[in-house]
Design a protein around this motif. Sequence first.
Motif, PDB file in Angstrom:
ATOM      1  N   UNK A   1     129.430  52.420  48.724  1.00  0.00           N
ATOM      2  CA  UNK A   1     128.036  51.995  48.559  1.00  0.00           C
ATOM      3  C   UNK A   1     127.475  52.434  47.209  1.00  0.00           C
ATOM      4  N   UNK A   2     126.629  51.574  46.642  1.00  0.00           N
ATOM      5  CA  UNK A   2     125.896  51.893  45.419  1.00  0.00           C
ATOM      6  C   UNK A   2     124.542  52.433  45.870  1.00  0.00           C
TER       7      UNK A   2
ATOM      8  N   UNK B   1     120.579  45.002  44.911  1.00  0.00           N
ATOM      9  CA  UNK B   1     121.405  45.746  45.852  1.00  0.00           C
ATOM     10  C   UNK B   1     121.295  45.168  47.263  1.00  0.00           C
ATOM     11  N   UNK B   2     120.080  44.796  47.665  1.00  0.00           N
ATOM     12  CA  UNK B   2     119.891  44.179  48.985  1.00  0.00           C
ATOM     13  C   UNK B   2     120.682  42.875  49.070  1.00  0.00           C
ATOM     14  N   UNK B   3     120.610  42.049  48.022  1.00  0.00           N
ATOM     15  CA  UNK B   3     121.330  40.774  48.030  1.00  0.00           C
ATOM     16  C   UNK B   3     122.839  40.996  48.083  1.00  0.00           C
TER      17      UNK B   3
ATOM     18  N   UNK C   1     128.992  44.545  48.530  1.00  0.00           N
ATOM     19  CA  UNK C   1     129.050  45.995  48.400  1.00  0.00           C
ATOM     20  C   UNK C   1     128.710  46.577  49.769  1.00  0.00           C
ATOM     21  N   UNK C   2     129.139  47.789  49.978  1.00  0.00           N
ATOM     22  CA  UNK C   2     128.907  48.467  51.271  1.00  0.00           C
ATOM     23  C   UNK C   2     127.425  48.781  51.450  1.00  0.00           C
TER      24      UNK C   2
END
Length: 165
Positions: free
Chosen positions: A132-133, A154-156, A163-164
């Motif tokens: 995860x970022x 990040x949500x998208x 992404x995790x």
Amino acid sequence: METTARLGMPLIEPGQAQKEMVHNEALTLLDAGVQSSVLAAGVDVPPSVPMPGQCWIVGHVPEGSWAGNASSIAMWTEGGWRFLRPTEGWSVWDASAQQVLRYVAGSWETGIISARRIVIGGTPVLGAQQPAVPTPSGGNVIDIEVRRAIAAMLVALRTHGLIAP
């Protein structure tokens, strides 16, 4: 009558009369199953005026002449309906949905692509999911618009599974 282990094709028995009938039946079933293309999937009612060679994937509650052949590939021939029971991993082109269907865990699935990575033109564009970022937070100097944009990206990316979470 003995059949082949994987595709259930009828086998010619020693000394059998009219061998051509068994051979032709096997060719007909191969015609339905090899590089198969169906007009539609999940159909429970046989069409009223099918054409020889047309195929469908039978639905879960088949009726009429399709009864007892749920999830099979049904092909109309001059001699009537022929059915192929799929086995794990079979792929079929669904002309109505313009997608490949795969037989997995006892049912047909559509629109799911399973891969370890995706390579386009020799360039890897998608690989295994990474850790995860973290979402930006804290700090003395905060640019609220930039943080909102990064958080939205990040949500998208998480929503699309890139992404995790």
